[in-house]
Design a protein around this motif. Structure first.
Motif, PDB file in Angstrom:
ATOM      1  N   GLU A 243       0.827  -1.206   0.000  1.00  0.00           N
ATOM      2  CA  GLU A 243       0.000   0.000   0.000  1.00  0.00           C
ATOM      3  C   GLU A 243       0.863   1.258   0.000  1.00  0.00           C
ATOM      4  OE1 GLU A 243      -2.993   0.063   2.987  1.00  0.00           O
ATOM      5  OE2 GLU A 243      -4.023  -1.719   2.221  1.00  0.00           O
ATOM      6  N   ARG A 244       1.947   1.260   0.763  1.00  0.00           N
ATOM      7  CA  ARG A 244       2.830   2.433   0.782  1.00  0.00           C
ATOM      8  C   ARG A 244       3.546   2.601  -0.554  1.00  0.00           C
ATOM      9  NH1 ARG A 244       6.658   1.398   5.631  1.00  0.00           N
ATOM     10  NH2 ARG A 244       6.276  -0.757   4.966  1.00  0.00           N
ATOM     11  N   ILE A 245       3.937   1.481  -1.154  1.00  0.00           N
ATOM     12  CA  ILE A 245       4.601   1.546  -2.461  1.00  0.00           C
ATOM     13  C   ILE A 245       3.629   2.064  -3.517  1.00  0.00           C
ATOM     14  CG2 ILE A 245       5.678   0.156  -4.268  1.00  0.00           C
ATOM     15  CD1 ILE A 245       7.405   0.649  -1.734  1.00  0.00           C
ATOM     16  N   ALA A 246       2.394   1.600  -3.473  1.00  0.00           N
ATOM     17  CA  ALA A 246       1.375   2.060  -4.426  1.00  0.00           C
ATOM     18  C   ALA A 246       1.087   3.551  -4.246  1.00  0.00           C
ATOM     19  CB  ALA A 246       0.098   1.247  -4.270  1.00  0.00           C
ATOM     20  N   ALA A 247       1.113   4.035  -3.003  1.00  0.00           N
ATOM     21  CA  ALA A 247       0.858   5.452  -2.757  1.00  0.00           C
ATOM     22  C   ALA A 247       1.948   6.313  -3.397  1.00  0.00           C
ATOM     23  CB  ALA A 247       0.783   5.715  -1.252  1.00  0.00           C
ATOM     24  N   LEU A 248       3.200   5.883  -3.300  1.00  0.00           N
ATOM     25  CA  LEU A 248       4.289   6.626  -3.927  1.00  0.00           C
ATOM     26  C   LEU A 248       4.161   6.587  -5.447  1.00  0.00           C
ATOM     27  CD1 LEU A 248       7.308   5.502  -1.692  1.00  0.00           C
ATOM     28  CD2 LEU A 248       6.193   7.735  -1.709  1.00  0.00           C
ATOM     29  N   ALA A 249       3.811   5.417  -5.987  1.00  0.00           N
ATOM     30  CA  ALA A 249       3.627   5.296  -7.435  1.00  0.00           C
ATOM     31  C   ALA A 249       2.496   6.192  -7.908  1.00  0.00           C
ATOM     32  CB  ALA A 249       3.349   3.838  -7.802  1.00  0.00           C
ATOM     33  N   HIS A 250       1.431   6.287  -7.124  1.00  0.00           N
ATOM     34  CA  HIS A 250       0.295   7.125  -7.505  1.00  0.00           C
ATOM     35  C   HIS A 250       0.691   8.596  -7.528  1.00  0.00           C
ATOM     36  CE1 HIS A 250      -3.789   9.037  -6.781  1.00  0.00           C
ATOM     37  NE2 HIS A 250      -3.903   8.422  -7.930  1.00  0.00           N
ATOM     38  N   SER A 251       1.562   8.995  -6.614  1.00  0.00           N
ATOM     39  CA  SER A 251       2.049  10.372  -6.606  1.00  0.00           C
ATOM     40  C   SER A 251       2.763  10.709  -7.909  1.00  0.00           C
ATOM     41  CB  SER A 251       2.984  10.588  -5.417  1.00  0.00           C
ATOM     42  OG  SER A 251       3.525  11.889  -5.419  1.00  0.00           O
ATOM     43  N   LEU A 252       3.576   9.764  -8.400  1.00  0.00           N
ATOM     44  CA  LEU A 252       4.256   9.971  -9.679  1.00  0.00           C
ATOM     45  C   LEU A 252       3.258  10.022 -10.831  1.00  0.00           C
ATOM     46  CD1 LEU A 252       6.917  10.100 -11.322  1.00  0.00           C
ATOM     47  CD2 LEU A 252       6.838   7.595 -11.425  1.00  0.00           C
ATOM     48  N   GLU A 253       2.282   9.119 -10.815  1.00  0.00           N
ATOM     49  CA  GLU A 253       1.275   9.106 -11.877  1.00  0.00           C
ATOM     50  C   GLU A 253       0.503  10.429 -11.920  1.00  0.00           C
ATOM     51  OE1 GLU A 253       0.557   6.445 -14.113  1.00  0.00           O
ATOM     52  OE2 GLU A 253       2.463   5.700 -13.347  1.00  0.00           O
ATOM     53  N   GLN A 254       0.183  10.969 -10.756  1.00  0.00           N
ATOM     54  CA  GLN A 254      -0.536  12.235 -10.710  1.00  0.00           C
ATOM     55  C   GLN A 254       0.291  13.372 -11.292  1.00  0.00           C
ATOM     56  OE1 GLN A 254      -1.615  12.236  -6.429  1.00  0.00           O
ATOM     57  NE2 GLN A 254      -3.740  12.411  -7.130  1.00  0.00           N
ATOM     58  N   LYS A 255       1.594  13.351 -11.031  1.00  0.00           N
ATOM     59  CA  LYS A 255       2.462  14.398 -11.557  1.00  0.00           C
ATOM     60  C   LYS A 255       2.391  14.453 -13.072  1.00  0.00           C
ATOM     61  CE  LYS A 255       7.278  15.960 -11.722  1.00  0.00           C
ATOM     62  NZ  LYS A 255       8.667  15.736 -11.277  1.00  0.00           N
ATOM     63  N   ALA A 284      13.866   6.489   3.059  1.00  0.00           N
ATOM     64  CA  ALA A 284      12.981   6.977   4.112  1.00  0.00           C
ATOM     65  C   ALA A 284      13.674   8.073   4.916  1.00  0.00           C
ATOM     66  CB  ALA A 284      12.568   5.836   5.036  1.00  0.00           C
ATOM     67  N   LEU A 285      12.874   8.998   5.382  1.00  0.00           N
ATOM     68  CA  LEU A 285      13.368  10.102   6.199  1.00  0.00           C
ATOM     69  C   LEU A 285      12.485  10.189   7.434  1.00  0.00           C
ATOM     70  CD1 LEU A 285      15.582  12.281   6.140  1.00  0.00           C
ATOM     71  CD2 LEU A 285      13.945  13.795   5.029  1.00  0.00           C
ATOM     72  N   ASP A 286      13.093  10.053   8.599  1.00  0.00           N
ATOM     73  CA  ASP A 286      12.342  10.051   9.864  1.00  0.00           C
ATOM     74  C   ASP A 286      11.220   9.018   9.838  1.00  0.00           C
ATOM     75  OD1 ASP A 286      13.919  12.162  10.845  1.00  0.00           O
ATOM     76  OD2 ASP A 286      12.610  13.661   9.903  1.00  0.00           O
ATOM     77  N   MET A 292      10.823   5.341  -4.089  1.00  0.00           N
ATOM     78  CA  MET A 292      10.960   3.899  -4.342  1.00  0.00           C
ATOM     79  C   MET A 292      11.125   3.642  -5.830  1.00  0.00           C
ATOM     80  SD  MET A 292       8.386   1.997  -5.979  1.00  0.00           S
ATOM     81  CE  MET A 292       6.867   2.491  -6.814  1.00  0.00           C
ATOM     82  N   SER A 293      11.787   2.536  -6.151  1.00  0.00           N
ATOM     83  CA  SER A 293      11.741   1.975  -7.500  1.00  0.00           C
ATOM     84  C   SER A 293      11.478   0.487  -7.365  1.00  0.00           C
ATOM     85  CB  SER A 293      13.030   2.242  -8.291  1.00  0.00           C
ATOM     86  OG  SER A 293      14.120   1.492  -7.786  1.00  0.00           O
ATOM     87  N   MET A 294      10.620  -0.029  -8.241  1.00  0.00           N
ATOM     88  CA  MET A 294      10.232  -1.437  -8.213  1.00  0.00           C
ATOM     89  C   MET A 294      10.887  -2.171  -9.374  1.00  0.00           C
ATOM     90  SD  MET A 294       6.479  -3.210  -8.761  1.00  0.00           S
ATOM     91  CE  MET A 294       5.691  -2.030  -7.691  1.00  0.00           C
ATOM     92  N   TRP A 295      11.438  -3.353  -9.083  1.00  0.00           N
ATOM     93  CA  TRP A 295      12.127  -4.157 -10.094  1.00  0.00           C
ATOM     94  C   TRP A 295      11.613  -5.587 -10.042  1.00  0.00           C
ATOM     95  CZ3 TRP A 295      16.220  -2.237 -13.222  1.00  0.00           C
ATOM     96  CH2 TRP A 295      16.513  -0.890 -12.982  1.00  0.00           C
ATOM     97  N   ALA A 307       8.277   3.471 -10.478  1.00  0.00           N
ATOM     98  CA  ALA A 307       8.911   4.316  -9.459  1.00  0.00           C
ATOM     99  C   ALA A 307       7.830   5.146  -8.794  1.00  0.00           C
ATOM    100  CB  ALA A 307       9.968   5.219 -10.086  1.00  0.00           C
ATOM    101  N   GLY A 308       8.187   5.782  -7.665  1.00  0.00           N
ATOM    102  CA  GLY A 308       7.225   6.627  -6.981  1.00  0.00           C
ATOM    103  C   GLY A 308       7.913   7.511  -5.962  1.00  0.00           C
ATOM    104  N   PHE A 309       7.344   8.706  -5.754  1.00  0.00           N
ATOM    105  CA  PHE A 309       8.006   9.678  -4.887  1.00  0.00           C
ATOM    106  C   PHE A 309       6.988  10.506  -4.116  1.00  0.00           C
ATOM    107  CE2 PHE A 309      10.367   9.111  -8.860  1.00  0.00           C
ATOM    108  CZ  PHE A 309      11.544   8.564  -8.366  1.00  0.00           C
ATOM    109  N   ASP A 310       7.360  10.864  -2.884  1.00  0.00           N
ATOM    110  CA  ASP A 310       6.655  11.888  -2.126  1.00  0.00           C
ATOM    111  C   ASP A 310       7.464  13.160  -2.328  1.00  0.00           C
ATOM    112  OD1 ASP A 310       5.908  13.713  -0.091  1.00  0.00           O
ATOM    113  OD2 ASP A 310       5.103  12.070   1.127  1.00  0.00           O
ATOM    114  N   TYR A 311       6.967  14.039  -3.182  1.00  0.00           N
ATOM    115  CA  TYR A 311       7.756  15.202  -3.597  1.00  0.00           C
ATOM    116  C   TYR A 311       7.893  16.241  -2.490  1.00  0.00           C
ATOM    117  CZ  TYR A 311       7.342  13.149  -8.205  1.00  0.00           C
ATOM    118  OH  TYR A 311       7.416  12.280  -9.269  1.00  0.00           O
ATOM    119  N   GLU A 312       7.040  16.170  -1.488  1.00  0.00           N
ATOM    120  CA  GLU A 312       7.156  17.105  -0.368  1.00  0.00           C
ATOM    121  C   GLU A 312       8.262  16.668   0.582  1.00  0.00           C
ATOM    122  OE1 GLU A 312       4.448  18.767   3.371  1.00  0.00           O
ATOM    123  OE2 GLU A 312       3.472  17.833   1.645  1.00  0.00           O
TER     124      GLU A 312
END
Length: 390
Positions: A243-255, A284-286, A292-295, A307-312
């Motif tokens: 779920e966390r990996i999908a959330a990061l991927a969704h952030s990239l898709e939205q961009k 990860a930070l704190d 992430m990148s998925m292979w 791939a996926g990122f939290d840009y904030e």
């Protein structure tokens, strides 16, 4: 009566093909997206790239005394090809024919979609080819391949597709390109596929192959992560992190204004985790994952998939450089049995700077209606050095 010299082509469901050990044997290390594991992902019919129909076409060696149309003999499957029908319900240029082409003068992208969709994609959306058994005698290869191409065209007609295409044909596969042209396919430009040779003694040995300026940049990127207190890791994709990996991927898709939902990506990644060997490289930070990148691994190859990122959280940090290149390359150079990393298409300059080899490809398309034929004839011609008749 069918020509006895032409091999008989059978149509198999994804489930039927996935159960055949002889289908699996057709798939080499560069054919991940035709393997039984990936067919099981496709069968789940979840995620953003779900075709409206999908089948496998197969040629079986004639068994003595077997009746036409008899069940495929699992020990005698000689060749195969996947076919998938995509329409407007999918909004991605890796599977949409209309998005792979440049509309001709006076034609809008919407009009091009109107005359080309739904389209039948053949050979998979990566390294598109006709699968053949290593034991298939060379003299039989052309007729077997032509039979599958003909069957794909027939499938496209029966599924009301105005066009049929193979999106990423190896430009060096002269035999396949020749047979496609003979069947009425036209070639258009396709992006190069990037491959990285990770058969190094270790990451340090790989780094030594880089130009000095690239070494300096690499060390700077890693130092910025370390100074920020970033924690990097790699782990299997599974229920604990999907779920966390999908959330990061969704952030990239939205961009990039893709239309898929986070729920679709979660379902898709869950199916991928269940049926393939998937690894994620994370930062990860704190305690918060922000990159992430998925292979996916198949035999001696590692495929960059998403791939996926939290840009904030990751603002100002070289996120993609670290999780997309440094971490996977370090892992691949140290992992026994891995020889090649498949970086796919796009971002050519970034990939070449890191030592990938660009493999030329072509897009092969056959129109099946008058409007589709006219639209393709008006599309942008082949690029410099890429002869459609080559």
């Amino acid at each position: 009566m069918p020509d006895a010299r032409e091999p008989e082509v059978r149509t198999l469901s994804l489930v039927e093909a996935g159960k055949l050990s002889s289908w699996a044997a057709l798939c080499g290390s560069a054919d991940l997206f035709c393997t039984p594991g990936w067919l099981a992902v496709e069968e789940a019919a979840v995620g953003p790239w779900v075709p409206t129909a999908a089948r496998c076409l197969a040629v079986a060696a004639p068994a003595s005394g077997a009746a036409p149309g008899a069940a495929v003999d699992d020990e005698r499957l000689l060749a195969g090809m996947t076919v998938q029908r995509f329409d407007r319900s999918v909004d991605d240029d890796t599977v949409r024919l209309d998005k792979m082409l440049v509309p001709g003068a006076g034609t809008s992208a919407r009009e091009l979609a109107d005359v080309l969709l739904p389209s039948l994609m053949c050979g998979g959306w990566f390294n598109s080819r006709v699968l053949t058994s290593p034991g298939l005698p060379e003299p039989e290869l052309p007729s077997t391949r032509r039979s599958l191409i003909s069957a794909a065209i027939g499938t496209a007609r029966s599924w009301d597709c105005p066009a049929v295409f193979l999106p990423y044909v190896d430009a060096g596969d002269r035999g396949l390109r020749r047979d496609l042209r003979a069947a009425g396919f036209t070639e258009f430009p396709a992006p190069a596929r990037h491959v990285f040779d990770c058969d190094h003694p270790g990451q340090a040995a790989y780094v030594e192959t880089l130009p000095s300026r690239r070494k300096v940049r690499l060390r700077k990127e890693l130092r910025r992560f370390a100074q920020a207190g970033v924690v990097t890791a790699h782990s299997p994709l599974d229920g604990s992190n999907v779920e966390r990996i999908a959330a990061l991927a969704h952030s990239l898709e939205q961009k990039y204004e893709q239309l898929c939902s986070q729920e679709q990506l979660t379902e898709w990644f869950t199916a991928i985790a269940a049926h393939t060997d998937a690894t994620v490289f994370t930062a990860a930070l704190d305690g918060r994952l922000f990159a992430m990148s998925m292979w996916l691994r198949h035999e001696e190859r590692l495929y960059g998939f998403h791939a996926g990122f939290d840009y904030e959280v990751g603002a100002g940090l070289p996120m993609y450089a670290v999780v997309g290149y440094h971490l996977p390359i370090a892992y691949a150079c140290a992992e026994p049995g891995l020889r090649t990393m498949e970086y796919g298409i796009s971002a050519d300059e970034a990939k070449l700077l890191r030592g990938t080899e660009a493999m030329p490809q072509v897009l092969a398309v056959k129109p099946l209606t008058g409007p589709a034929e006219r639209a393709l004839a008006a599309c942008a011609p082949a690029g410099p050095g890429q002869d459609r008749r080559a």
